[in-house]
Design an enzyme around this catalytic site. Structure first.
Site, mmCIF file in Angstrom:
data_model
loop_
_atom_site.group_PDB
_atom_site.id
_atom_site.type_symbol
_atom_site.label_atom_id
_atom_site.label_comp_id
_atom_site.label_asym_id
_atom_site.label_seq_id
_atom_site.Cartn_x
_atom_site.Cartn_y
_atom_site.Cartn_z
ATOM 1 N N GLY A 150 0.818 -1.205 0.000
ATOM 2 C CA GLY A 150 0.000 0.000 0.000
ATOM 3 C C GLY A 150 0.848 1.248 0.000
ATOM 4 O O GLY A 150 2.058 1.204 0.271
ATOM 5 N N LYS A 193 0.436 0.240 7.302
ATOM 6 C CA LYS A 193 1.010 -1.111 7.229
ATOM 7 C C LYS A 193 1.770 -1.454 8.511
ATOM 8 O O LYS A 193 1.599 -2.536 9.081
ATOM 9 C CB LYS A 193 1.933 -1.195 6.001
ATOM 10 C CG LYS A 193 1.211 -0.945 4.681
ATOM 11 C CD LYS A 193 2.139 -1.129 3.510
ATOM 12 C CE LYS A 193 3.241 -0.075 3.471
ATOM 13 N NZ LYS A 193 2.712 1.289 3.281
ATOM 14 N N GLU A 242 -10.079 32.514 -9.174
ATOM 15 C CA GLU A 242 -10.709 31.533 -8.292
ATOM 16 C C GLU A 242 -12.223 31.535 -8.469
ATOM 17 O O GLU A 242 -12.865 30.470 -8.377
ATOM 18 C CB GLU A 242 -10.337 31.810 -6.830
ATOM 19 C CG GLU A 242 -8.851 31.759 -6.523
ATOM 20 C CD GLU A 242 -8.224 30.436 -6.919
ATOM 21 O OE1 GLU A 242 -8.945 29.399 -6.944
ATOM 22 O OE2 GLU A 242 -7.024 30.410 -7.239
#
Length: 649
Positions: free
Chosen positions: A201, A207, A424
């Protein structure tokens, strides 16, 4: 530390001995006088001290200048009683006569300082030296010993209850723990537990946390080691450590071995031109043999973690070694909410904090990112002297994690501020005008990180695949800023560089990977290739002709041109809304989702106090170089002159 203390102690003893020896040698030699003269000194009251040491009398007497002088006199063995009687009579007559009878053998004193103490010191130093040499020998012999850390039951407090967002991985690993606790449950049907489990992953997905949970849950010895701990500059050491690690695990079976970052030792062999690293290859070969060779490892389960499964040797991934690969992927919206709930147990959140909204606003975040988000929110709340973490701090922390802190002191001219506002607003207007598109969550023109402004959008639902039209909607939104600049000012700035780069990447993948071109059809162009020195980096080589390359370029250009033309048309139709949103941004600098919704409905925002604008100067801001982003599906941040979206979005 123990050896250092022993050395220090013996050095101290050595210097004390030297000091005593020098003091003994430097003692003033006494004046030898006759016994009768000693009696005369005593009768005259000149004796300061007299010590009878059996046949010899030592002490001090006063000279004519009242200074003390050491003396020494001797008497025969049959004169001892007479000397004592004379001293007693002298005291009875009122003579101040200090006389102490202290028999002592001077031979023993001389032997102590000249023989016994030096021998003791030499023996002590010899023992220390031998211990050091023996320790060095042990270290040399232990150079090939495993550096794995043995975790006993109860040492790790993490359990599967502390892991969220990876339910499938937890279930797979919980099965391993159950097998070690009750092997008959699985072996009664003839089944065998996997010899190896590989956790795969992206970084930060949990993990290593899963490995800690296994150590906390399993009531068996747990050996933890990193892949880099095997490899040394000396050939053969890594293989020896692998052998020793499995020998320790066999003695303690049932046991679990966890190797973190196994790609450090498990990379494909013959990865470079002119040969490869013999030490790493020997280590890998020994690991392959231990996992599935002639010797049986019944009761020993190997769990490894990596974020680079593409570079691992194929022999390591075959059944019989790593029988099972568990994908620890990026959490979805429900997983992110569960992760936030787990991490929020350790912080003080306000009652009723909407973690679901935060989860929806953080697509692509890993568990580590979410933990960092809550930590940043806690630090911000402490800075503002709050007793608990409020939603504004959570929202601000998310922005900081994605794009960095606000740069309110950045010098921006009024013209550039206005251009940023329209840029924006163009993103937001296109997002709002796109049917089924993402919802506008926040718009800001406050510089943050390397961007001058940003527009956040939230997906209505989390998709793992996207249609052609959905990808075109993303292209429309990315082109919204540049289109707004062109319509309002008749020109455009370099602030749209990152938008253009991301749009080009998406268009390229639509044509070359997703087969979304009518002219080229459902075909993939370019094949993965690996650089021999970089270890299978995922690049793509051309496997098509120049004529096809021309068609690909034309199709990419057509997609972007169509998207830009559609965006220009939409902006012109929504010109009034663009102006309203831009002016509101210039006034307020930041618009929330609710405020933007009011403007989109044609309503007026409630008045706010005018803030002091510290950026109103005519000094232009330096245009930051846009970062190189992944440009993948569902980007949800459109920024002017700024960085890529969060690496996971």
């Amino acid at each position: 530390m123990r050896n250092l203390g022993s050395v220090t102690l013996w050095i101290l003893i050595f210097f004390v001995f030297i000091l005593l020896f020098m003091t003994y040698q430097k003692q003033e030699k006494p004046e030898k006088i006759a016994l009768l003269q000693w009696k005369d000194y005593g009768t005259a009251g000149l004796l300061v001290s007299s010590t009878d040491m059996g046949g010899k009398i030592k002490g001090e007497y006063l000279k004519e200048d009242d200074t003390k002088q050491a003396y020494e006199t001797q008497y025969l063995a049959d004169q001892g009683e007479a000397v004592l009687l004379w001293a007693t009579e002298a005291r009875a007559e009122g003579v101040e006569f200090n006389y102490v009878q202290k028999p002592k053998n001077p031979l023993l004193q001389n032997l102590l300082f000249t023989i016994f103490i030096p021998i003791l010191l030499i023996v002590g130093l010899w023992m220390l030296l031998m211990r050091q040499l023996q320790g060095s020998g042990n270290r040399a012999m232990s150079f090939g010993k495993s550096k794995a850390k043995l975790v006993q039951e109860g040492q790790v407090k993490v359990t599967f209850d502390d892991v969220a967002g990876v339910d499938e991985a937890c279930e797979e690993l919980h099965e391993v723990v159950e097998y070690l606790k009750d092997p008959k449950k699985f072996s009664r049907l003839g089944g065998k537990i996997p010899k190896g489990v590989l956790l795969v992953g992206p970084p930060g997905t949990g993990k290593t946390l899963l490995a800690k949970a296994i150590a906390g849950e399993a009531a068996v010895p747990f050996f933890s080691i990193s892949g880099s701990d095997f490899v040394e500059m000396f050939v053969g050491v890594g293989a020896s450590r692998v052998r020793d690690l499995f020998e320790q695990a066999k003695k303690a079976k049932p046991a679990i071995i966890f190797i973190d970052e196994i790609d450090a030792v498990g990379r494909s062999r013959f990865a470079g031109i002119g040969g490869s690293h013999d030490e790493r290859e020997q280590t890998l070969n020994q690991l392959l043999v231990e996992m599935d060779g002639f010797s049986e490892n019944e009761g020993v389960i190997l769990i490894a973690a990596t974020n680079r499964p593409d570079v691992l040797d194929p022999a390591l991934l075959r059944p019989g070694r790593f029988d099972r690969q568990v994908m620890v992927d990026l959490p979805d919206v429900r997983g992110r909410e569960a992760i936030l709930k787990v991490h929020s147990k350790n912080v003080k959140l306000e009652e009723g904090a909407d973690l679901e909204t935060i989860a929806k606003a953080t697509p692509g975040f890993t568990g580590a990112d979410l933990a960092n988000l809550l930590n940043e929110a806690a630090l911000l709340s402490a800075r503002y002297n709050h007793d608990e973490i409020l939603m504004p701090e959570l929202d601000e922390a998310r922005d900081r994690v994605i794009m960095g802190p606000e740069r309110k002191s950045m010098v921006i001219s009024e013209k550039e501020k206005r251009v940023t506002a329209y840029h924006e607003a163009g993103h937001a207007v296109i997002a709002h005008a796109t049917p089924g598109g993402d919802e506008v969550h926040k718009i800001t023109i406050i510089p943050r990180g390397r961007s001058l402004g940003a527009t956040w959008t939230l997906p209505k639902e989390e998709n793992h695949s996207q249609t052609r039209q959905e990808l075109m909607d993303v292209l429309y939104r990315l082109m919204g800023g540049r289109a707004a600049e062109e319509i309002e000012f008749g020109e455009f700035t370099s602030g749209a560089a990152n938008d253009i780069e991301r749009a080009t990447n998406i268009a390229h993948r639509m044509i070359c990977q997703f087969g979304m071109s009518e002219r080229l059809g459902p075909r993939a162009f370019g094949e993965p290739s690996g650089h021999v020195f970089l270890g299978k980096e995922m690049t793509r080589e051309r496997n098509y002709s120049e004529e096809t390359a021309t068609l690909i370029d034309e199709e990419i250009k057509r997609l972007i041109d169509d998207a830009y033309a559609h965006t220009i048309k939409t902006i012109r139709e929504k010109r009034e809304m663009l102006t309203v949103v831009s002016e509101a941004l210039i006034e307020r600098e930041t618009l929330s989702r609710a405020e933007f919704a009011l403007l989109a409905e044609g309503k007026t925002l409630p008045p706010v106090e005018k803030k002091d604008d510290k950026t109103k100067t005519e000094t232009p801001a330096e245009e930051p170089e846009p970062k190189k982003g992944p440009g993948l599906l569902n980007p949800n941040i459109d920024s002017l002159g700024g960085p890529q979206p969060h690496p996971s979005t």
